[in-house]
Write a protein that holds these residues in place. Sequence first.
Motif, PDB file in Angstrom:
ATOM      1  N   LYS A   1    -111.064  28.605 -68.564  1.00  0.00           N
ATOM      2  CA  LYS A   1    -111.353  29.905 -69.251  1.00  0.00           C
ATOM      3  C   LYS A   1    -112.859  29.830 -70.065  1.00  0.00           C
ATOM      4  O   LYS A   1    -113.503  30.842 -69.927  1.00  0.00           O
ATOM      5  CB  LYS A   1    -110.137  30.251 -70.109  1.00  0.00           C
ATOM      6  N   ILE A   2    -113.170  28.617 -70.735  1.00  0.00           N
ATOM      7  CA  ILE A   2    -114.317  28.688 -71.496  1.00  0.00           C
ATOM      8  C   ILE A   2    -115.479  28.715 -70.502  1.00  0.00           C
ATOM      9  O   ILE A   2    -116.251  29.103 -70.749  1.00  0.00           O
ATOM     10  CB  ILE A   2    -114.161  27.533 -72.334  1.00  0.00           C
ATOM     11  N   ALA A   3    -115.290  28.045 -69.421  1.00  0.00           N
ATOM     12  CA  ALA A   3    -116.426  27.779 -68.632  1.00  0.00           C
ATOM     13  C   ALA A   3    -116.640  29.137 -67.814  1.00  0.00           C
ATOM     14  O   ALA A   3    -117.908  29.514 -67.109  1.00  0.00           O
ATOM     15  CB  ALA A   3    -116.065  26.995 -67.331  1.00  0.00           C
TER      16      ALA A   3
ATOM     17  N   THR B   1    -110.255  29.034 -80.437  1.00  0.00           N
ATOM     18  CA  THR B   1    -110.836  29.332 -81.655  1.00  0.00           C
ATOM     19  C   THR B   1    -111.921  28.411 -82.029  1.00  0.00           C
ATOM     20  O   THR B   1    -112.982  28.759 -82.392  1.00  0.00           O
ATOM     21  CB  THR B   1    -109.911  29.470 -82.645  1.00  0.00           C
ATOM     22  N   ALA B   2    -111.618  27.098 -81.739  1.00  0.00           N
ATOM     23  CA  ALA B   2    -112.733  26.045 -81.928  1.00  0.00           C
ATOM     24  C   ALA B   2    -113.876  26.028 -81.049  1.00  0.00           C
ATOM     25  O   ALA B   2    -114.968  25.552 -81.361  1.00  0.00           O
ATOM     26  CB  ALA B   2    -111.890  24.708 -81.805  1.00  0.00           C
ATOM     27  N   SER B   3    -113.589  26.732 -80.071  1.00  0.00           N
ATOM     28  CA  SER B   3    -115.088  26.931 -79.039  1.00  0.00           C
ATOM     29  C   SER B   3    -115.545  28.231 -79.406  1.00  0.00           C
ATOM     30  O   SER B   3    -116.585  28.594 -78.544  1.00  0.00           O
ATOM     31  CB  SER B   3    -114.277  26.800 -77.388  1.00  0.00           C
TER      32      SER B   3
ATOM     33  N   TRP C   1    -111.529  17.081 -76.060  1.00  0.00           N
ATOM     34  CA  TRP C   1    -111.459  16.828 -74.560  1.00  0.00           C
ATOM     35  C   TRP C   1    -111.727  18.072 -73.801  1.00  0.00           C
ATOM     36  O   TRP C   1    -112.251  18.049 -72.796  1.00  0.00           O
ATOM     37  CB  TRP C   1    -109.779  16.608 -74.464  1.00  0.00           C
ATOM     38  N   THR C   2    -111.115  19.366 -74.171  1.00  0.00           N
ATOM     39  CA  THR C   2    -111.780  20.394 -73.589  1.00  0.00           C
ATOM     40  C   THR C   2    -113.247  20.675 -73.435  1.00  0.00           C
ATOM     41  O   THR C   2    -113.676  20.977 -72.136  1.00  0.00           O
ATOM     42  CB  THR C   2    -110.866  21.754 -74.122  1.00  0.00           C
ATOM     43  N   ALA C   3    -113.741  20.418 -74.307  1.00  0.00           N
ATOM     44  CA  ALA C   3    -115.122  20.680 -74.286  1.00  0.00           C
ATOM     45  C   ALA C   3    -115.942  19.823 -73.228  1.00  0.00           C
ATOM     46  O   ALA C   3    -116.772  19.941 -72.708  1.00  0.00           O
ATOM     47  CB  ALA C   3    -115.812  20.345 -75.873  1.00  0.00           C
ATOM     48  N   ALA C   4    -115.612  18.542 -73.370  1.00  0.00           N
ATOM     49  CA  ALA C   4    -115.804  17.540 -72.422  1.00  0.00           C
ATOM     50  C   ALA C   4    -115.767  17.934 -71.135  1.00  0.00           C
ATOM     51  O   ALA C   4    -116.628  17.862 -70.059  1.00  0.00           O
ATOM     52  CB  ALA C   4    -115.158  16.193 -72.633  1.00  0.00           C
TER      53      ALA C   4
ATOM     54  N   SER D   1    -118.409  18.993 -68.124  1.00  0.00           N
ATOM     55  CA  SER D   1    -118.516  18.252 -66.802  1.00  0.00           C
ATOM     56  C   SER D   1    -119.001  19.043 -65.729  1.00  0.00           C
ATOM     57  O   SER D   1    -119.548  18.723 -64.591  1.00  0.00           O
ATOM     58  CB  SER D   1    -117.259  17.753 -66.034  1.00  0.00           C
ATOM     59  N   GLY D   2    -119.411  20.518 -65.767  1.00  0.00           N
ATOM     60  CA  GLY D   2    -119.854  21.435 -64.784  1.00  0.00           C
ATOM     61  C   GLY D   2    -120.638  22.534 -65.331  1.00  0.00           C
ATOM     62  O   GLY D   2    -121.230  22.357 -66.559  1.00  0.00           O
ATOM     63  N   GLU D   3    -120.803  23.701 -64.625  1.00  0.00           N
ATOM     64  CA  GLU D   3    -121.603  24.777 -65.215  1.00  0.00           C
ATOM     65  C   GLU D   3    -120.738  25.720 -66.080  1.00  0.00           C
ATOM     66  O   GLU D   3    -119.561  25.690 -65.657  1.00  0.00           O
ATOM     67  CB  GLU D   3    -122.251  25.304 -63.743  1.00  0.00           C
ATOM     68  N   VAL D   4    -121.514  26.411 -66.788  1.00  0.00           N
ATOM     69  CA  VAL D   4    -120.712  27.596 -67.281  1.00  0.00           C
ATOM     70  C   VAL D   4    -121.363  28.922 -66.649  1.00  0.00           C
ATOM     71  O   VAL D   4    -122.554  28.995 -66.488  1.00  0.00           O
ATOM     72  CB  VAL D   4    -120.970  27.679 -68.969  1.00  0.00           C
ATOM     73  N   LEU D   5    -120.430  29.714 -66.459  1.00  0.00           N
ATOM     74  CA  LEU D   5    -120.901  30.996 -65.780  1.00  0.00           C
ATOM     75  C   LEU D   5    -121.390  31.784 -66.734  1.00  0.00           C
ATOM     76  O   LEU D   5    -120.712  32.327 -67.872  1.00  0.00           O
ATOM     77  CB  LEU D   5    -119.513  31.909 -65.288  1.00  0.00           C
ATOM     78  N   ALA D   6    -122.865  32.165 -66.592  1.00  0.00           N
ATOM     79  CA  ALA D   6    -123.765  32.951 -67.525  1.00  0.00           C
ATOM     80  C   ALA D   6    -123.461  34.536 -67.412  1.00  0.00           C
ATOM     81  O   ALA D   6    -123.744  35.029 -66.355  1.00  0.00           O
ATOM     82  CB  ALA D   6    -125.051  32.605 -67.326  1.00  0.00           C
TER      83      ALA D   6
END
Length: 427
Positions: free
Chosen positions: A189-191, A227-229, A59-62, A66-71
């Motif tokens: 936080k992951i994004a 951890t999973a991510s 669910w978190t990964a989805a 849904s948007g961008e990830v800060l590179a």
Amino acid sequence: MHSAVDVIRVKRDGGRLSDEQIDWVVDAYTRGQVADEQMASLAMAILLRGMTSEETARWTAAMVASGEVLALDSVRKPTVDKHSTGGVGDKITLPLTPLVAACGAAVPQLSGRGLGHTGGTLDKLESIPGWRAQLSDEEIRAQLDEVGAVVCAATEGLAPADRKLYALRDVTGTVESIPLIASSIMSKKIAEGVQSLVLDVKCGSGAFMKDLDRARELATALVDIGTASGLRTSALITDMSVPLGRAVGNALEVAEAVDVLRGGGPPDVVELTLALAREMLDHAGLSDVDPAEVLADGRAYDSWRRMIKAQGGDPEAELPRARHIDVVTAPEDGVLTELDAFAVGIAAWRLGAGRARKEDDVEHAAGVLCLAKPGDRVTAGQPLLELHTDRPETVPGAGEALQGAYEISGADRRSTPLILDRVAASS
């Protein structure tokens, strides 16, 4: 072909959602193909039926997708962040971010605003003249390279599914679901694109999680998702039954944070800042650096000044001061044994330090100063609390919130630890 009703039924009946169902429903909701009432129904089913750790991670990964990830690949230092679940007087981000940066890491703190009795980091920093919260991705990366520390608002493109679902949970009685809380926090936080993360999960009257078991459950869910991510993740569970430090309110908390960065400040704020710094530095591969030394020798304060200047703020400027201060005094001699964090937070909010709705303004000078803390011996008539506001008419409401918020006893108070537990990834 998926349908919202099918997904709702699976969870309603206690089933496990497939990866495909999760990916589809989060994406379709973000794009407006699943209606609010359908997502509200699914959120209630999740609240009542729960989710496995695998479902929550997906669910978190989805939501991240849904948007961008800060590179942040171009940032030359190891990147690490801290997230707190929120409390009263929790200004730890302010001294912690420049401290960890001064120790050699890069800390991108994408923060939020306060709502209700918990304060927002951006509201606090906006009490500094000239400081700005909105930065572009390019500005964030440049500041991380040059200063090592940035505290700013999350960009619009990060986890838009979370923004939409968060507002829906708020009005449908589904905020308390641990899988939904955990995925909301971790998707943002992951994004951010950091390599590691430390969580400060608050527990007690002034926190979202009132008891240790629930706080531990949330901390475990957060660490499992991280951890999973592929994120190095750990959590400290910390006490929020008493306000953290002495200052509650925007400019008051900034002033206290600066005291800490100059080598002073309340012992509990210093203790938690150093504990979280050590945890972050360990994740960043910098455990040989002693943050206490960096705090004591002025390097952390220099880092703070550079961080504030980089975002247009004047670190030397005088902070806003309240036009009216009301004092609450001790009714008798004895030891202060209780000072309820939630009540103090509500009092500060009523004085103007917080907002009831997202669009409300805050008064930067408003808040509460705790002149005595539990364990202190007090005498009748001694000032316990200062109520700061620009609007004296708010004082009676704040005083009402403080009815029964503190206790004075003839016996000494048994001290409780600030750090209640640590949760790390199971090997």
